[in-house]
Design an enzyme around this catalytic site. Structure first.
Site, short mmCIF file in Angstrom:
data_model
loop_
_atom_site.label_atom_id
_atom_site.label_comp_id
_atom_site.label_asym_id
_atom_site.label_seq_id
_atom_site.Cartn_x
_atom_site.Cartn_y
_atom_site.Cartn_z
N GLY A 157 -4.48 -2.61 5.35
CA GLY A 157 -3.82 -3.82 4.84
C GLY A 157 -4.45 -5.10 5.35
NE ARG A 158 -5.63 -3.87 11.57
CZ ARG A 158 -4.99 -2.72 11.56
NH1 ARG A 158 -3.84 -2.61 10.87
NH2 ARG A 158 -5.43 -1.68 12.24
CD GLU A 185 -1.00 -4.47 11.77
OE1 GLU A 185 -1.61 -4.32 10.69
OE2 GLU A 185 0.22 -4.74 11.84
CE LYS A 202 6.70 -0.99 9.82
NZ LYS A 202 5.60 -0.46 8.97
CG HIS A 249 -1.85 -35.83 17.77
ND1 HIS A 249 -1.86 -37.09 18.34
CD2 HIS A 249 -3.00 -35.75 17.05
CE1 HIS A 249 -2.95 -37.74 17.97
NE2 HIS A 249 -3.66 -36.95 17.18
CE LYS A 297 -3.89 1.97 2.58
NZ LYS A 297 -4.83 1.75 3.70
CD GLU A 300 9.91 -5.89 6.69
OE1 GLU A 300 9.46 -4.86 6.15
OE2 GLU A 300 9.74 -6.14 7.90
O1 LIG Z 1 1.23 -2.83 2.33
P1 LIG Z 1 2.41 -2.18 3.02
O2 LIG Z 1 2.32 -0.70 3.03
O3 LIG Z 1 3.73 -2.70 2.48
O4 LIG Z 1 2.33 -2.62 4.60
C1 LIG Z 1 2.48 -3.97 4.91
C2 LIG Z 1 2.01 -4.22 6.34
O5 LIG Z 1 2.77 -3.45 7.28
C3 LIG Z 1 1.89 -2.85 8.25
O6 LIG Z 1 1.70 -1.52 7.88
C4 LIG Z 1 2.47 -2.91 9.64
O7 LIG Z 1 2.60 -4.24 10.02
C5 LIG Z 1 0.59 -3.63 8.10
O8 LIG Z 1 -0.52 -2.95 8.61
C6 LIG Z 1 0.56 -3.82 6.60
O9 LIG Z 1 -0.36 -4.82 6.21
#
Ligand SMILES: O=P(O)(O)OC[C@H]1O[C@](O)(CO)[C@@H](O)[C@@H]1O
Length: 549
Positions: free
Chosen positions: A267-268, A354, A500, A385, A209, A215
């Site tokens: 995002g979630r 979250e 972060k 198990h 987003k 990452e």
């Molecule tokens: O879609 P982006 O901006 O890469 O964010 C990835 C994820 O990192 C967060 O902003 C923080 O974990 C989440 O809410 C989101 O889903």
């Protein structure tokens, strides 16, 4: 007086008293489940699902009082305001419109006076067209071969919901395309993907987003280098899913296509947007993705319109609050007796924890104890198990079981001990909930089962897209209703920022050492310095280690 949070309603103290009353021996679940018509009176069907909460620690009086929270906190009214585009994400001044992503009516949904539905419909049409062109081979990679692999590069909500749904619906895939996930920045993740794909026939879907997530940026650069090393043009093997105007939506960085996601979908909560739509329509075909959307839309309507006593996600939310904030359980488990739902708990971990792991209410006032609950889970019968020893005899935690009445792969049916595998699975599903509720007293403490351990069971008819969509929306609505009851903002996530920021500083120091070999991290704190020296092969005390990491 209406309020916006549980502990400020006039119902809160009476609910605490009811919770105390439910601790009495005569209210042990062993007794409650023996009351007449318990299953019939403590279960509800709706939206193609059955919610059985007969093994929850509730009797009629406690349930009656718990259900008054719907009116006291105007829960469905607030859910309706959310679906109508009200800016309920007050700290970010945003609407919360994941429900609009699966709306199919002609009614406008306005944010700041502008109807968002035309743009949502445009992206859906773009996904339909693109997925058909890729699946038919009309769009190929830079050597003219049709795509056979799709790698999602994304983390958190940019992949967890999609991984839940693609795993749940894997049996419906025609194997034309194989879906892979590259989320963690750990090079082992990239190495595993690189070993599993054919670069010439691989399409990389970069989902972010913000397009600033460290990452995802690192993995995207890794993938582009990988493609160039193979003589491939990354622009012919990449699509992006990102916010309009983000760095991933830059004409100066050509890709096959860019699909927009919107600031009013977190995002979630984004799997029914292009975040899930692009990978899922490539894997399953657009029609199946649309059937998934229709299931989610049906549950949205149910969550909004059904009265509290018939409202599956609202009842589940009220029970979750009862268990967490009134009976005092600090954890919950989601145990689907259906292996295809193996990735549901990881998705709900982000969705719920979250959203609701907050210590301030929506007005910014302190919330003590903080809201939220620890969620974990594994499919049954595996969990039996693994950690069910503790579930039965250790520190108790409520469980949400999920059963699927009609399995996939019915072509493989054999019998053992007179029953099929699916029937064996169900025997365990029913037995576990009964054992946790009733227990089995024993003079021998090592074989004593206290019982009184609450659970609900959600039953789906099957794992067709419509039911997976209903299930997704069920958990989203449950999360939203819980946040409304706690009186928090379930749609921001400032708690992820501090880590972060600290990582940014460490990254800068590592980069400096990479360019200045004599930099010894001497200007750092003791612990940080020790670790970065270790990373570069030195012991905590500056000596070069014999064993290289
Ligand atoms: O879609 P982006 O901006 O890469 O964010 C990835 C994820 O990192 C967060 O902003 C923080 O974990 C989440 O809410 C989101 O889903």
């Amino acid at each position: 007086m209406t309020s916006f949070r549980l502990d400020q309603t006039t119902v809160h103290q009476p609910l605490l008293q009811e919770a105390q009353r439910m601790q009495r021996p005569e209210n042990h679940l062993r007794r409650l489940i023996e009351t007449p018509d318990r299953l019939k009176r403590y279960s509800i069907e709706g939206c193609g699902m059955l919610l059985d909460y007969s093994r929850q620690r509730l009797d009629d009086a406690a349930r009656r009082l718990l259900f008054t929270l719907e009116d006291a906190l105007r829960l469905r009214q607030r859910f309706g305001a959310m679906c109508a585009g009200e800016k309920i994400n007050v700290t970010e001044n945003r609407a919360v419109l994941h429900t609009a992503a699966r709306a199919f009516g002609d009614d406008p949904i306005r944010v700041d006076g502008r109807d968002v539905m035309p743009e949502i419909r445009r992206v859906r049409d773009q996904m339909k067209q693109f997925s058909e062109q890729v699946r038919s081979g009309a769009i190929t990679g830079s050597t003219g071969k049709p795509f056979r692999h799709v790698v999602v590069i994304g983390i958190g909500g940019s992949y967890l919901g999609t991984e839940f749904v693609s795993t749940a619906l894997a049996a419906l895939s025609d194997r034309r395309l194989t879906l892979h996930y590259l989320a963690n920045v750990d090079i082992h993740n990239f190495g595993a993907v690189a070993a599993a794909i054919d670069p010439e026939t691989t399409l990389w879907v970069v989902i972010s987003k913000s397009y600033t997530t460290a990452e995802t940026s690192a993995n995207t650069h890794q993938a582009e280098q990988f493609m160039r090393d193979k003589g491939l043009d990354p622009a012919r093997h990449t699509v992006t899913v990102t916010s309009k105007g983000s760095p991933g939506d830059d004409p100066a960085r050509p890709v096959l296509q860019t699909f927009h996601m919107f600031d009013f979908i977190g995002g979630r909560y984004s799997v029914t947007s292009a975040v899930g739509g692009v990978p899922l329509s490539l894997l399953l075909g657009y029609d199946r993705f649309e059937a998934f959307l229709l299931g989610a839309a049906e549950m949205d309507r149910h969550a909004l319109e059904a009265p509290v006593a018939k409202n599956l996600p609202l009842i589940a939310a009220l029970i979750s609050i009862w268990n967490t904030s009134l009976l005092g359980y600090g954890q919950q488990a989601i145990i689907p007796y259906a292996s295809p739902l193996a990735k549901l708990a990881p998705h709900v971990q982000q969705l719920n924890m979250e959203s609701n792991g907050k210590a301030a209410d929506i007005q910014g006032d302190s919330l003590e104890p903080p809201a939220g609950v620890v969620i974990f889970g594994e499919p049954g019968t595996n969990a039996q198990h693994s950690f069910f020893q503790l579930a039965h005899q250790g520190h108790p935690f409520p469980i949400e079981f999920i059963g699927v009445r009609t399995p996939q792969y019915t072509q493989y049916t054999a019998r053992s001990k007179g029953v099929t595998n699916h029937q064996e699975l169900w025997a365990n599903l029913v037995a576990q909930a009964n054992a946790l509720a009733a227990g089995r007293p024993s003079e021998d403490r090592t074989r004593h089962f206290e019982g009184n351990r609450p659970s609900s069971t959600l039953v789906l008819e099957d794992l067709q897209p419509i039911n997976v969509g209903r299930l997704l929306s069920f958990y989203e609505a449950r999360t939203v209703y819980e946040g409304f009851i706690w009186g928090i903002n379930s749609f921001d996530q400032f708690g992820v920022e501090l880590g972060k920021v600290l990582a940014d500083d460490l990254r800068m120091r590592i980069a400096r050492r990479n360019s200045e070999p004599d930099y010894d991290f001497g200007d750092m704190d003791d612990i940080g310095r020790g670790y970065l020296r270790l990373l570069f092969g030195e012991s905590f005390r500056g000596r070069v280690l014999s064993v290289k990491f």
